[in-house]
Design a protein around this motif. Structure first.
Motif, PDB file in Angstrom:
ATOM      1  N   ILE A  93       0.844  -1.199   0.000  1.00 45.75           N
ATOM      2  CA  ILE A  93       0.000   0.000   0.000  1.00 45.75           C
ATOM      3  C   ILE A  93       0.877   1.245   0.000  1.00 45.75           C
ATOM      4  CG2 ILE A  93      -1.668   1.321   1.361  1.00 45.75           C
ATOM      5  CD1 ILE A  93      -2.724  -1.329   2.448  1.00 45.75           C
ATOM      6  N   PRO A  94       0.696   2.129  -0.983  1.00 44.73           N
ATOM      7  CA  PRO A  94       1.460   3.384  -1.014  1.00 44.73           C
ATOM      8  C   PRO A  94       0.769   4.458  -0.188  1.00 44.73           C
ATOM      9  CG  PRO A  94       0.166   3.180  -3.014  1.00 44.73           C
ATOM     10  CD  PRO A  94      -0.121   1.942  -2.186  1.00 44.73           C
ATOM     11  N   MET A  95       1.569   5.277   0.497  1.00 41.38           N
ATOM     12  CA  MET A  95       1.021   6.375   1.294  1.00 41.38           C
ATOM     13  C   MET A  95       1.915   7.601   1.187  1.00 41.38           C
ATOM     14  SD  MET A  95      -0.203   4.466   4.801  1.00 41.38           S
ATOM     15  CE  MET A  95       1.128   3.277   4.744  1.00 41.38           C
ATOM     16  N   LYS A  96       1.325   8.747   1.497  1.00 41.17           N
ATOM     17  CA  LYS A  96       2.085  10.007   1.500  1.00 41.17           C
ATOM     18  C   LYS A  96       1.693  10.816   2.721  1.00 41.17           C
ATOM     19  CE  LYS A  96       2.867  14.233  -1.213  1.00 41.17           C
ATOM     20  NZ  LYS A  96       2.534  14.954  -2.478  1.00 41.17           N
ATOM     21  N   VAL A 120       8.475  -2.486   5.174  1.00 42.44           N
ATOM     22  CA  VAL A 120       8.115  -1.095   4.914  1.00 42.44           C
ATOM     23  C   VAL A 120       9.311  -0.370   4.325  1.00 42.44           C
ATOM     24  CG1 VAL A 120       8.792  -0.282   7.212  1.00 42.44           C
ATOM     25  CG2 VAL A 120       7.042   0.956   5.933  1.00 42.44           C
ATOM     26  N   TYR A 121       9.023   0.600   3.483  1.00 39.24           N
ATOM     27  CA  TYR A 121      10.091   1.452   2.957  1.00 39.24           C
ATOM     28  C   TYR A 121       9.606   2.898   2.971  1.00 39.24           C
ATOM     29  CZ  TYR A 121      13.691   3.573   0.121  1.00 39.24           C
ATOM     30  OH  TYR A 121      14.709   4.383  -0.306  1.00 39.24           O
ATOM     31  N   PHE A 122      10.428   3.779   3.548  1.00 38.01           N
ATOM     32  CA  PHE A 122      10.103   5.203   3.606  1.00 38.01           C
ATOM     33  C   PHE A 122      11.035   5.995   2.695  1.00 38.01           C
ATOM     34  CE2 PHE A 122       8.896   3.553   7.811  1.00 38.01           C
ATOM     35  CZ  PHE A 122       7.598   4.015   7.905  1.00 38.01           C
ATOM     36  N   ASN A 123      10.518   7.106   2.199  1.00 35.87           N
ATOM     37  CA  ASN A 123      11.323   8.042   1.427  1.00 35.87           C
ATOM     38  C   ASN A 123      10.905   9.445   1.829  1.00 35.87           C
ATOM     39  OD1 ASN A 123      13.172   9.041  -0.381  1.00 35.87           O
ATOM     40  ND2 ASN A 123      12.369   7.922  -2.142  1.00 35.87           N
ATOM     41  N   GLU A 192      -4.018   8.452   8.570  1.00 35.88           N
ATOM     42  CA  GLU A 192      -4.817   9.019   7.480  1.00 35.88           C
ATOM     43  C   GLU A 192      -4.667   8.213   6.195  1.00 35.88           C
ATOM     44  OE1 GLU A 192      -6.993  11.397   7.919  1.00 35.88           O
ATOM     45  OE2 GLU A 192      -6.401  11.555  10.033  1.00 35.88           O
ATOM     46  N   GLY A 193      -3.445   7.733   5.932  1.00 36.23           N
ATOM     47  CA  GLY A 193      -3.192   7.038   4.680  1.00 36.23           C
ATOM     48  C   GLY A 193      -3.844   5.675   4.589  1.00 36.23           C
TER      49      GLY A 193
END
Length: 204
Positions: A93-96, A120-123, A192-193
């Protein structure tokens, strides 16, 4: 024409501007396909990172992505990537969200129970090096999310979060030292995401 006149200077400058603009437009158009390919490859690598398939060179990443990616679907207008790793289904699942200085991004991979974090991967765009940037730079911190739960017990409230004082080890991860706002941003991003996916996540 008098090369020392204002008219000559204006015409000469205008011609140079037109030539430079043309060259820039030509270069931009010529590189557009390559730039788009690089963007797509980076996206694929980030998804693979969330699936704990890291440190792959470009060719290996392309092949591995084709191997694990099974389908891309929409859930209430939001994307879900269905993948297969070692014969087991994973959902990505992509989130921002928003960090201290700018946007932060995340790919959250979950097991087929739709509740347990697989990886998980964060950027980020511009977090502080050594502090907020650790969400991307620290693989060890990202690995702390593995095995955490999105929901607690039978609740449909998002429980997965980052906290300075851990109260529930099943759903919470230690905040990054010295990066309170970025850590809070990660928690808010989850809250929220993941909301648009609650029906998908609770539909077993």
């Amino acid at each position: 024409m008098n090369t020392n006149s204002n008219t000559y200077t204006i015409i000469y400058s205008a011609i140079i501007v037109v030539i430079v603009a043309f060259l820039l437009a030509f270069v931009s158009t010529s590189l557009k396909d390559k730039q788009e390919a690089n963007v797509q490859l980076d996206k694929k690598k980030q998804i693979l990172n969330s699936l704990n398939l890291r440190d792959l060179d470009d060719n290996t990443a392309e092949n591995k992505f084709k191997e694990v990616m099974k389908c891309e679907t929409e859930v209430d207008g939001n994307k879900v990537y269905t993948c297969e790793v070692d014969g087991k289904t994973k959902y990505v699942i992509p989130m921002k969200g928003m960090g201290l200085w700018g946007p932060i991004y995340c790919y959250l991979a979950i097991n087929d129970d739709k509740n347990t974090v697989f990886g998980v991967y964060f950027n980020h765009d511009s977090e502080t090096a050594g502090l907020g940037a650790e969400i991307k730079d620290s693989r060890a911190w990202q690995e702390k999310f593995c095995g955490k739960k999105i929901f607690k017990d039978n609740s449909t409230d998002i429980a997965l979060c980052v906290n300075k004082k851990i109260k529930d080890t099943s759903t919470q991860v230690d905040a990054i030292t010295g990066a309170t706002l970025t850590s809070d941003g990660v928690s808010l991003m989850f809250k929220e995401g993941l909301k648009p996916y609650i029906k998908f996540l609770t539909d077993k």
